[in-house]
Design a protein around this motif. Sequence first.
Motif: not given
Length: 207
Positions: A42-55
């Motif tokens: 599970l790749v989760t961006p930090n606050a304010g960052q765009p997602a680079i992968a789904d779950a």
Amino acid sequence: MKASMALTALALAVAAASISGAVAWTTTFTMHNLCPYPVWPLVTPNAGQPAIADASIRLDSNGLASLAFPGAAAWSGRVVPRTGCSPPAGCVTGNAPPVTVAQVSVNSAGGLAEYSVSLVDGFNVPATITPHAFDASQMCPVLGCAVDLNAACPGGARVGGGGGCMASPQFFKEMCPETRTTATDVEATPQKCFGPGELKVVFCPTN
């Protein structure tokens, strides 16, 4: 006069291109599963960052997945390896502590990349982060925990039938000194890594 102005403009353009090339780092983010079982990272961006992968990413044994960071922009986030997932029922480990957490940050000032493996929230899967394609003068060590701490976990700290470990920070640090085990902890080996061509998170590394 016109020729002199043209040469000056050309020199400025070359200088600008050179400066741009010096800071436009491109880092690939790779996840490699060497566990004998599937892992759902599970790749989760930090606050304010765009997602680079789904779950939905599933890595079978020896499976690879490569992701792209958003160009030369700064990005930071975390990766949690989940196991035994069966949507929509959920996962056996990884949805809640104890979890191994890989943390990455790229394209900070000067192309600085920072990375770590945290056991602050416990342990469920061995994981290391390995940089590749960096200048030999950089300090880009392999960091993380290659030991299966579920097998070594003290009896009272085992969670979920041995699928996770919530031992003390002292236990984790002794077993895996290249991890972070408290909010203020750092690894035994220092890092100062600029512009690596790749950051690879390896689950169940062999060495």
